[in-house]
Design a protein around this motif. Structure first.
Motif, PDB file in Angstrom:
ATOM      1  N   PHE A  34      46.230 -28.153  91.814  1.00 33.31           N
ATOM      2  CA  PHE A  34      46.084 -28.779  90.581  1.00 33.31           C
ATOM      3  C   PHE A  34      46.223 -29.514  89.471  1.00 33.31           C
ATOM      4  O   PHE A  34      46.432 -30.181  89.182  1.00 33.31           O
ATOM      5  CB  PHE A  34      44.308 -27.969  90.171  1.00 33.31           C
ATOM      6  N   ALA A  35      47.385 -28.392  88.904  1.00 34.26           N
ATOM      7  CA  ALA A  35      48.376 -28.842  88.558  1.00 34.26           C
ATOM      8  C   ALA A  35      49.506 -30.494  88.436  1.00 34.26           C
ATOM      9  O   ALA A  35      49.123 -31.751  88.143  1.00 34.26           O
ATOM     10  CB  ALA A  35      49.327 -27.837  87.997  1.00 34.26           C
ATOM     11  N   LYS A  36      49.722 -30.376  89.760  1.00 32.00           N
ATOM     12  CA  LYS A  36      50.042 -31.607  90.100  1.00 32.00           C
ATOM     13  C   LYS A  36      49.155 -32.602  90.212  1.00 32.00           C
ATOM     14  O   LYS A  36      49.369 -33.724  89.721  1.00 32.00           O
ATOM     15  CB  LYS A  36      51.143 -31.924  91.402  1.00 32.00           C
ATOM     16  N   ALA A  37      48.496 -32.556  91.021  1.00 30.79           N
ATOM     17  CA  ALA A  37      47.229 -33.217  91.033  1.00 30.79           C
ATOM     18  C   ALA A  37      47.206 -34.376  89.863  1.00 30.79           C
ATOM     19  O   ALA A  37      46.598 -35.520  89.444  1.00 30.79           O
ATOM     20  CB  ALA A  37      46.036 -33.079  91.861  1.00 30.79           C
ATOM     21  N   LYS A  38      46.824 -33.583  88.840  1.00 34.09           N
ATOM     22  CA  LYS A  38      45.685 -33.882  86.756  1.00 34.09           C
ATOM     23  C   LYS A  38      47.660 -34.602  86.861  1.00 34.09           C
ATOM     24  O   LYS A  38      47.505 -35.531  86.265  1.00 34.09           O
ATOM     25  CB  LYS A  38      45.940 -32.441  87.002  1.00 34.09           C
ATOM     26  N   GLU A  39      49.206 -34.062  87.113  1.00 33.37           N
ATOM     27  CA  GLU A  39      49.870 -35.112  86.429  1.00 33.37           C
ATOM     28  C   GLU A  39      50.361 -36.061  87.209  1.00 33.37           C
ATOM     29  O   GLU A  39      50.426 -37.112  86.128  1.00 33.37           O
ATOM     30  CB  GLU A  39      51.331 -33.991  87.260  1.00 33.37           C
ATOM     31  N   LEU A  40      49.248 -36.681  88.125  1.00 35.22           N
ATOM     32  CA  LEU A  40      49.596 -37.638  88.879  1.00 35.22           C
ATOM     33  C   LEU A  40      48.235 -38.244  88.555  1.00 35.22           C
ATOM     34  O   LEU A  40      48.445 -39.870  89.384  1.00 35.22           O
ATOM     35  CB  LEU A  40      49.899 -37.875  90.911  1.00 35.22           C
ATOM     36  N   GLY A  41      47.402 -38.112  87.583  1.00 35.69           N
ATOM     37  CA  GLY A  41      45.896 -39.295  86.949  1.00 35.69           C
ATOM     38  C   GLY A  41      44.556 -38.598  88.106  1.00 35.69           C
ATOM     39  O   GLY A  41      43.916 -39.082  87.448  1.00 35.69           O
ATOM     40  N   ALA A  42      44.514 -37.287  88.652  1.00 35.05           N
ATOM     41  CA  ALA A  42      43.252 -36.556  88.451  1.00 35.05           C
ATOM     42  C   ALA A  42      42.576 -36.472  87.531  1.00 35.05           C
ATOM     43  O   ALA A  42      42.900 -36.258  86.983  1.00 35.05           O
ATOM     44  CB  ALA A  42      43.298 -35.292  89.461  1.00 35.05           C
ATOM     45  N   THR A  43      40.747 -36.997  87.291  1.00 32.32           N
ATOM     46  CA  THR A  43      40.770 -36.125  86.488  1.00 32.32           C
ATOM     47  C   THR A  43      40.246 -35.412  86.288  1.00 32.32           C
ATOM     48  O   THR A  43      39.337 -34.541  85.169  1.00 32.32           O
ATOM     49  CB  THR A  43      39.560 -37.541  85.889  1.00 32.32           C
ATOM     50  N   ASP A  44      39.939 -34.522  87.658  1.00 31.27           N
ATOM     51  CA  ASP A  44      38.252 -33.613  87.353  1.00 31.27           C
ATOM     52  C   ASP A  44      39.622 -32.837  88.964  1.00 31.27           C
ATOM     53  O   ASP A  44      39.775 -33.715  90.226  1.00 31.27           O
ATOM     54  CB  ASP A  44      37.333 -33.614  88.061  1.00 31.27           C
ATOM     55  N   CYS A  45      39.302 -31.851  88.934  1.00 33.92           N
ATOM     56  CA  CYS A  45      40.033 -30.696  90.390  1.00 33.92           C
ATOM     57  C   CYS A  45      39.071 -29.935  90.463  1.00 33.92           C
ATOM     58  O   CYS A  45      38.634 -29.064  89.948  1.00 33.92           O
ATOM     59  CB  CYS A  45      41.554 -30.140  90.036  1.00 33.92           C
ATOM     60  N   ILE A  46      38.491 -29.971  92.476  1.00 31.75           N
ATOM     61  CA  ILE A  46      37.620 -28.877  92.770  1.00 31.75           C
ATOM     62  C   ILE A  46      38.251 -28.366  93.439  1.00 31.75           C
ATOM     63  O   ILE A  46      38.826 -28.625  94.823  1.00 31.75           O
ATOM     64  CB  ILE A  46      35.761 -29.436  92.102  1.00 31.75           C
ATOM     65  N   SER A  47      37.446 -26.673  93.498  1.00 33.40           N
ATOM     66  CA  SER A  47      37.357 -26.446  94.830  1.00 33.40           C
ATOM     67  C   SER A  47      36.225 -25.769  96.095  1.00 33.40           C
ATOM     68  O   SER A  47      35.017 -25.389  95.066  1.00 33.40           O
ATOM     69  CB  SER A  47      38.519 -24.613  94.350  1.00 33.40           C
ATOM     70  N   PRO A  48      36.013 -26.401  96.823  1.00 31.80           N
ATOM     71  CA  PRO A  48      34.943 -25.535  97.541  1.00 31.80           C
ATOM     72  C   PRO A  48      34.332 -24.235  97.825  1.00 31.80           C
ATOM     73  O   PRO A  48      33.229 -23.922  97.587  1.00 31.80           O
ATOM     74  CB  PRO A  48      35.107 -26.577  99.511  1.00 31.80           C
ATOM     75  N   HIS A  49      35.681 -23.678  97.247  1.00 33.56           N
ATOM     76  CA  HIS A  49      35.215 -22.237  97.401  1.00 33.56           C
ATOM     77  C   HIS A  49      34.680 -22.046  96.126  1.00 33.56           C
ATOM     78  O   HIS A  49      33.522 -20.895  95.786  1.00 33.56           O
ATOM     79  CB  HIS A  49      36.494 -21.583  97.864  1.00 33.56           C
ATOM     80  N   ASP A  50      34.651 -23.018  95.205  1.00 32.93           N
ATOM     81  CA  ASP A  50      33.991 -22.160  93.781  1.00 32.93           C
ATOM     82  C   ASP A  50      32.173 -22.674  93.368  1.00 32.93           C
ATOM     83  O   ASP A  50      31.624 -22.329  92.684  1.00 32.93           O
ATOM     84  CB  ASP A  50      33.899 -22.851  92.415  1.00 32.93           C
ATOM     85  N   PHE A  51      31.413 -23.890  94.998  1.00 33.59           N
ATOM     86  CA  PHE A  51      30.406 -23.077  94.947  1.00 33.59           C
ATOM     87  C   PHE A  51      30.060 -22.590  95.739  1.00 33.59           C
ATOM     88  O   PHE A  51      30.177 -22.666  97.289  1.00 33.59           O
ATOM     89  CB  PHE A  51      30.177 -25.121  94.803  1.00 33.59           C
TER      90      PHE A  51
END
Ligand code: PAD
Ligand code: ZN
Ligand code: ZN
Length: 376
Positions: free
Chosen positions: A231-248
């Motif tokens: 997630f950290a790298k995804a945010k650095e590259l432009g992601a606005t939200d990061c989610i894991s299917p395991h959390d739902f």
């Protein structure tokens, strides 16, 4: 060069059989025949597609084989009639041919060249023979590029000449992962400014989709992965939200639909699983949503979907190498990289000598790397 016309003995990582680790061996590499080019590989990335070869899930494979398809190097010699490159040129190898003459090469909307090898055996060069041998045995080629070899012979239609200033240990990613992901957003989905996007799978390819969506001006980029370390790298590259299917508790497509109202405008499956392909399709909005399949499903997979998902207006597309006409796209990406408009370096988490190729694959399997680059 002193080696022109001669057999070269050098190192290569050979896959002798499905499920076995790669073995770094001394191989013999024959000189290029007419229309072929021999290249000294300097750097090559490890892509999940190479892992699909090792685990036996890539279609139409013959073993033993030298995998690798994300490579950059320097032309050592050329066969008769090969005129687009010359010894000493820096090049990137492209795992999908571009003959430049067939109707698909001439069509800006497609990049699946009629010279392509994907529907038939891709483990020998176009004339039906191999240039590799080891311990008296013929070794197969992979996607006509086999970049896990210090020297490789390829048909001229799979090489792109690049600027001599480009650092090969970084721009090798343009050979597959970056071009595929970025191109999937720009060329295949044609992401519009202000749109919402969801990317399933945050490996080197999925994170390049994130970069493509950002460059296209998407206002919301939702990154989905079961490995939160990504997630950290995804945010650095432009992601606005990061989610894991395991959390739902509810299916991820319902989560994405609730997050966005009606579903995202564009969804991308960049894992290679049938269940996540269906989830990605159901995550884009039922009227104008576009879902792009990037991940490579296991050979022989079949899928079952509710046809209503498509009947209401969604578009479902696939992409090979992000729809890029690679010989044309790569020099443009190189210019952007050299002008510091494109940061490929952020995708490279490990650089290893070829002797540690199996360590590179272990890092990928353990979810600890984005891209590992191997150096000869
Ligand atoms: P990668 O293994 O680095 O990334 C895959 C990501 O998916 C990882 O971060 C995983 O944690 C994540 N993941 C796994 N299972 C799930 C799940 N159930 N739900 C959510 N996330 C999950 O691979 P990569 O980025 O090198 O390649 C991704 C795929 O794209 C792979 O199938 C590869 O073969 C394919 C590919 N296709 C093309 C093409 O031209 N279409 C080109 C290059 C790669
Ligand atoms: Zn063509
Ligand atoms: Zn690849």
């Amino acid at each position: 060069m002193a080696t022109a016309g001669k057999v070269i003995r050098c190192r290569a990582a050979v896959a002798w059989a499905v499920g076995k680790p790669l073995s770094v061996e001394e191989v013999e590499v024959a000189p290029p025949k007419a229309g072929e080019v021999r290249i000294k590989i300097v750097a090559t990335g490890i892509c999940r597609t190479d892992e699909h070869v090792l685990e036996g899930s890539f279609p139409n494979m013959d073993f033993p084989v030298i995998p690798g398809h994300e490579g950059a190097g320097i032309v050592e010699s050329v066969g008769e009639g090969a005129t687009s490159v010359k010894p000493g040129d820096k090049v990137i190898l492209i795992p999908l041919p571009q003959c430049g003459e067939c109707s698909f090469c001439l069509n800006p909307e497609s990049n699946y060249c009629m010279k392509s090898h994907l529907s038939k055996s891709q483990c020998l060069l176009p004339d039906g023979t191999s240039r590799f041998s080891c311990k008296g045995k013929q070794i197969h080629h992979f996607l006509w590029v086999s970049t896990f070899a210090e020297y490789t012979v390829i048909p001229e239609c799979v090489v792109a000449k690049i600027d001599a200033a480009a650092p090969l240990d970084k721009v090798c990613l343009l050979g597959c992962g970056f071009s595929t992901g970025y191109g999937a957003a720009i060329n295949t989905a044609k992401v519009k400014p202000g749109s919402t996007c969801a990317i399933f799978g945050l490996g080197g390819v999925g994170l390049s989709v994130v970069m493509g969506c950002k460059a296209a001006g998407a206002s919301r980029i939702i990154a989905v992965d079961i490995n939160k370390d990504k997630f950290a790298k995804a945010k650095e590259l432009g992601a606005t939200d990061c989610i894991s299917p395991h959390d739902f508790k509810k299916p991820i497509q319902e989560v994405l639909t609730e997050m966005t109202g009606h579903g995202v405008d564009y969804s991308f499956e960049v894992i290679g699983r049938v269940d996540t392909m269906v989830a990605a399709l159901a995550s884009c909005n039922m009227n104008t949503g576009v879902c792009v399949m990037v991940g490579l499903p296991p050979s022989g997979s079949m899928m079952s979907v509710d046809p209503m998902l498509l009947l209401s207006g969604r578009t479902w597309k696939g992409t090979l190498l992000g729809g890029c006409h690679m010989k044309d796209c790569i020099p443009k990406f190189i210019s952007s990289y050299l002008e510091k408009k494109l940061n490929l370096d952020l995708l490279i988490t490990h650089t290893l000598p070829i002797a540690k190729v199996n360590e590179g694959f272990e890092l990928l399997r353990a979810g600890k790397s984005i891209r590992s680059v191997l150096l000869f």
